[in-house]
Design a protein around this motif. Structure first.
Motif, mmCIF file in Angstrom:
data_model
loop_
_atom_site.group_PDB
_atom_site.id
_atom_site.type_symbol
_atom_site.label_atom_id
_atom_site.label_comp_id
_atom_site.label_asym_id
_atom_site.label_seq_id
_atom_site.Cartn_x
_atom_site.Cartn_y
_atom_site.Cartn_z
ATOM 1 N N ALA A 26 0.682 -1.299 -0.211
ATOM 2 C CA ALA A 26 -0.112 0.107 0.069
ATOM 3 C C ALA A 26 0.929 1.330 -0.138
ATOM 4 C CB ALA A 26 -0.832 -0.124 1.122
ATOM 5 N N GLU A 27 0.223 2.368 -0.218
ATOM 6 C CA GLU A 27 0.918 3.654 -0.380
ATOM 7 C C GLU A 27 1.424 4.037 0.906
ATOM 8 O OE1 GLU A 27 2.298 7.005 -2.562
ATOM 9 O OE2 GLU A 27 1.719 4.938 -3.215
ATOM 10 N N ASP A 28 0.952 3.639 2.015
ATOM 11 C CA ASP A 28 1.489 4.144 3.227
ATOM 12 C C ASP A 28 3.012 3.234 3.583
ATOM 13 O OD1 ASP A 28 0.673 1.606 3.889
ATOM 14 O OD2 ASP A 28 -0.613 2.115 5.415
ATOM 15 N N GLY A 29 3.318 2.698 2.584
ATOM 16 C CA GLY A 29 4.676 2.062 2.818
ATOM 17 C C GLY A 29 4.613 0.698 3.432
ATOM 18 N N ARG A 30 3.501 0.229 4.058
ATOM 19 C CA ARG A 30 3.264 -0.952 4.564
ATOM 20 C C ARG A 30 2.874 -1.963 3.900
ATOM 21 N NH1 ARG A 30 3.370 -1.402 10.141
ATOM 22 N NH2 ARG A 30 3.893 0.443 11.240
ATOM 23 N N VAL A 31 2.913 -3.261 4.017
ATOM 24 C CA VAL A 31 2.473 -4.378 3.569
ATOM 25 C C VAL A 31 1.435 -4.982 4.420
ATOM 26 C CG1 VAL A 31 2.408 -6.910 2.441
ATOM 27 C CG2 VAL A 31 4.156 -5.041 1.777
ATOM 28 N N HIS A 32 -0.177 -4.785 4.298
ATOM 29 C CA HIS A 32 -1.055 -4.920 5.306
ATOM 30 C C HIS A 32 -1.463 -6.520 4.953
ATOM 31 C CE1 HIS A 32 -2.385 -0.914 6.214
ATOM 32 N NE2 HIS A 32 -1.413 -0.678 5.021
ATOM 33 N N LEU A 33 -1.322 -7.361 6.221
ATOM 34 C CA LEU A 33 -1.563 -8.676 6.249
ATOM 35 C C LEU A 33 -2.838 -9.306 6.941
ATOM 36 C CD1 LEU A 33 1.907 -9.648 7.804
ATOM 37 C CD2 LEU A 33 1.290 -9.558 5.386
ATOM 38 N N MET A 34 -3.458 -10.260 6.098
ATOM 39 C CA MET A 34 -4.775 -10.617 6.647
ATOM 40 C C MET A 34 -4.638 -12.321 6.691
ATOM 41 S SD MET A 34 -6.146 -8.006 4.064
ATOM 42 C CE MET A 34 -4.672 -7.449 3.875
ATOM 43 N N ARG A 35 -5.497 -12.828 7.427
ATOM 44 C CA ARG A 35 -5.088 -14.253 7.588
ATOM 45 C C ARG A 35 -6.760 -14.842 7.269
ATOM 46 N NH1 ARG A 35 -3.579 -16.229 12.278
ATOM 47 N NH2 ARG A 35 -5.173 -17.314 12.824
ATOM 48 N N ASN A 36 -7.208 -15.600 6.586
ATOM 49 C CA ASN A 36 -8.330 -16.353 6.489
ATOM 50 C C ASN A 36 -8.366 -17.463 7.543
ATOM 51 O OD1 ASN A 36 -9.872 -15.154 4.162
ATOM 52 N ND2 ASN A 36 -8.085 -16.008 3.051
ATOM 53 N N GLY A 37 -9.478 -17.660 8.055
ATOM 54 C CA GLY A 37 -9.688 -18.895 8.927
ATOM 55 C C GLY A 37 -10.608 -19.813 8.156
ATOM 56 N N SER A 38 -11.363 -20.624 9.062
ATOM 57 C CA SER A 38 -12.386 -21.826 8.531
ATOM 58 C C SER A 38 -13.396 -21.071 7.608
ATOM 59 C CB SER A 38 -12.784 -22.590 9.650
ATOM 60 O OG SER A 38 -13.371 -21.977 10.562
ATOM 61 N N GLY A 39 -13.808 -21.755 6.563
ATOM 62 C CA GLY A 39 -15.121 -20.976 5.968
ATOM 63 C C GLY A 39 -14.600 -19.710 5.537
ATOM 64 N N SER A 40 -13.425 -19.417 5.184
ATOM 65 C CA SER A 40 -13.178 -18.220 4.320
ATOM 66 C C SER A 40 -13.397 -16.797 5.247
ATOM 67 C CB SER A 40 -13.646 -18.168 3.139
ATOM 68 O OG SER A 40 -13.293 -19.306 2.285
ATOM 69 N N ALA A 41 -13.422 -16.869 6.421
ATOM 70 C CA ALA A 41 -13.847 -15.721 7.396
ATOM 71 C C ALA A 41 -12.338 -15.187 7.456
ATOM 72 C CB ALA A 41 -14.322 -16.231 8.652
ATOM 73 N N LEU A 42 -12.522 -13.870 7.774
ATOM 74 C CA LEU A 42 -11.213 -13.127 8.074
ATOM 75 C C LEU A 42 -11.038 -13.340 9.695
ATOM 76 C CD1 LEU A 42 -9.115 -11.072 7.413
ATOM 77 C CD2 LEU A 42 -10.734 -9.295 7.898
ATOM 78 N N GLU A 43 -9.826 -13.802 9.889
ATOM 79 C CA GLU A 43 -9.440 -14.272 11.287
ATOM 80 C C GLU A 43 -8.346 -13.368 11.975
ATOM 81 O OE1 GLU A 43 -7.274 -17.846 12.134
ATOM 82 O OE2 GLU A 43 -9.084 -18.571 12.369
ATOM 83 N N GLN A 44 -7.538 -12.658 11.224
ATOM 84 C CA GLN A 44 -6.461 -12.070 11.898
ATOM 85 C C GLN A 44 -5.990 -11.014 11.043
ATOM 86 O OE1 GLN A 44 -5.769 -12.105 14.859
ATOM 87 N NE2 GLN A 44 -6.101 -14.063 15.477
ATOM 88 N N GLN A 45 -5.617 -9.711 11.522
ATOM 89 C CA GLN A 45 -5.039 -8.587 10.349
ATOM 90 C C GLN A 45 -3.818 -8.087 11.258
ATOM 91 O OE1 GLN A 45 -9.290 -6.667 10.281
ATOM 92 N NE2 GLN A 45 -7.528 -5.556 9.029
ATOM 93 N N GLY A 46 -2.912 -7.638 10.569
ATOM 94 C CA GLY A 46 -1.781 -6.855 10.827
ATOM 95 C C GLY A 46 -0.904 -6.165 9.574
ATOM 96 N N SER A 47 0.393 -5.932 9.896
ATOM 97 C CA SER A 47 1.015 -5.265 8.776
ATOM 98 C C SER A 47 2.594 -5.199 9.273
ATOM 99 C CB SER A 47 0.899 -3.849 8.522
ATOM 100 O OG SER A 47 1.141 -3.155 9.637
ATOM 101 N N VAL A 48 3.449 -5.062 8.121
ATOM 102 C CA VAL A 48 4.899 -4.914 8.266
ATOM 103 C C VAL A 48 5.197 -3.511 7.698
ATOM 104 C CG1 VAL A 48 5.728 -7.196 8.577
ATOM 105 C CG2 VAL A 48 5.390 -6.217 6.407
ATOM 106 N N GLN A 49 5.892 -2.797 8.281
ATOM 107 C CA GLN A 49 6.343 -1.356 7.805
ATOM 108 C C GLN A 49 7.659 -1.483 6.955
ATOM 109 O OE1 GLN A 49 5.075 2.015 8.172
ATOM 110 N NE2 GLN A 49 6.161 2.063 6.273
ATOM 111 N N ALA A 50 7.393 -1.792 5.500
ATOM 112 C CA ALA A 50 8.327 -2.315 4.638
ATOM 113 C C ALA A 50 9.067 -1.285 4.168
ATOM 114 C CB ALA A 50 7.417 -3.302 3.649
#
Length: 366
Positions: free
Chosen positions: A218-242
């Motif tokens: 993304a344009e903020d310099g970060r790579v935003h991370l998401m993890r799918n859980g069971s049933g394709s539900a969104l389970e976790q979010q985070g990022s790294v300042q890349a």
């Protein structure tokens, strides 16, 4: 030291694609509709200028037919055979409403997705190119798409509306939507002194080979991370300042030792490689707690501020908990595209920047 591949283009290279077949061919597309096919040692196999001479914006090889690749130019997609570069084999009509920004193929090669400037994503059946789905939810340019491995009917998209979406193609509606602005508000609390904050416009989305971990540059310099859980539900979010400027590329290379290596490229001219295997989004059992909803994050920040010195200690701990990249390459020019590839048996990354040449960096020591 980078190896330089030159002579293939007369204009800046905008996109790259690597063949999954044993030949390990690489294709590059540039401004003016120039397409060049390279062997794994950097020899030019052939060149083609597409009809209309519109900029090439994306190129992907077919996993079902490694002898063919798809390249987008303007609102069209051409099918090209690298063994016969006199002209495209076929042109897929109706692939987009406006200029295409990105293409993606599913693992079986039976579906092609095209993201365009209108914000729409069209999914085409292959072979034939019949439009079977049109996905409309982005309110600005849709800049990137990626099929989810092991889930041929799941598609990720990202756009300049700061949205990342997971689509279930059976119902043509998102299974979940992440607004990157929410994460950016919290990330603003941890900006380094002198660092310019930019809105998190979504530029490039990639999915790890497990199919559950998603990264969006993304344009903020970060790579935003998401993890799918069971049933394709969104389970976790985070990022790294890349990156210190906008992050333009994110890619999970399939040629390294585990599925959670992440390559990134940015407008700061840096190429970085991250090991996310212990990141809390990837590994929930990590002692570092993953971030939750934006309102909850703000409440924690306010509580920390009331603690005075404890708040400063918390910020120090946060900085320690986000380790740096395992590899940082000072490329020196804005990154247009990153392409992980195995070249002569060596894991490598091919870099396209603002020039007409390509740079190749080895990753084999990892």
């Amino acid at each position: 030291m980078a190896r330089q591949w030159s002579g293939g283009h007369s204009a800046p290279v905008l996109c790259l694609g690597a063949s999954p077949g044993p030949q390990h061919l690489l294709v590059s597309g540039s401004e003016g509709g120039e397409v060049t096919v390279w062997s794994q040692d950097g020899t030019i196999v052939g060149r083609l200028v597409l009809p209309g001479e519109e900029d090439c914006t994306s190129a992907v090889f077919s996993p079902a037919a490694p002898g063919h690749f798809y390249v987008s130019h303007g609102d069209k997609v051409s099918v090209v055979d690298p063994r016969n570069l006199k002209s495209p084999v076929e042109e897929l009509g109706g692939a987009a409403e406006e200029e295409i920004n990105a293409l993606a193929l599913n693992e079986t090669g039976s579906a092609l997705a095209a993201a365009d400037d209108s914000g729409a994503v069209r999914v085409l059946e292959l072979p034939g190119g019949k439009v079977c789905r049109t996905l409309r939810r982005h309110t600005n340019i849709c800049s990137s798409v990626a099929f989810r491995p092991h889930r041929p009917n799941n598609l990720l998209s990202a756009g300049l509306d700061m949205q990342v979406m997971l689509w279930g193609l059976q119902k043509t509606r998102p299974l979940w939507i992440v607004n990157l602005q929410d994460a950016a508000e919290e990330d603003g609390l941890r900006q380094q002194p002198g660092q310019l904050f930019n809105p998190p416009l979504g530029h490039c989305v990639s999915v790890a080979s497990c199919g559950n971990v998603v990264g969006c540059a993304a344009e903020d310099g970060r790579v935003h991370l998401m993890r799918n859980g069971s049933g394709s539900a969104l389970e976790q979010q985070g990022s790294v300042q890349a990156h210190s400027q906008g992050a333009s590329q994110a890619s999970f290379p399939r040629c390294l030792s585990h599925p959670y290596w992440l390559l990134t490229g940015g407008n700061d001219g840096q190429v970085t490689l991250w090991d996310l295997s212990r990141h809390p989004v990837v590994s929930p059992e990590s002692k570092v707690k993953p971030r939750t909803a934006a309102a909850h994050r703000r409440k924690e920040a306010e509580a920390a501020e009331e603690e005075g010195g404890l708040a400063a200690g918390s910020k120090e701990a946060e900085q320690e908990e986000e380790p740096g990249p395992k590899l940082r390459i000072s490329h020196g020019d804005k990154i247009n595209w990153l392409c992980p590839a195995v070249l002569n048996g060596e894991a490598s990354v091919v870099v396209a920047d603002q020039s007409s040449s390509l740079s190749v960096y080895p990753l084999s020591h990892l």
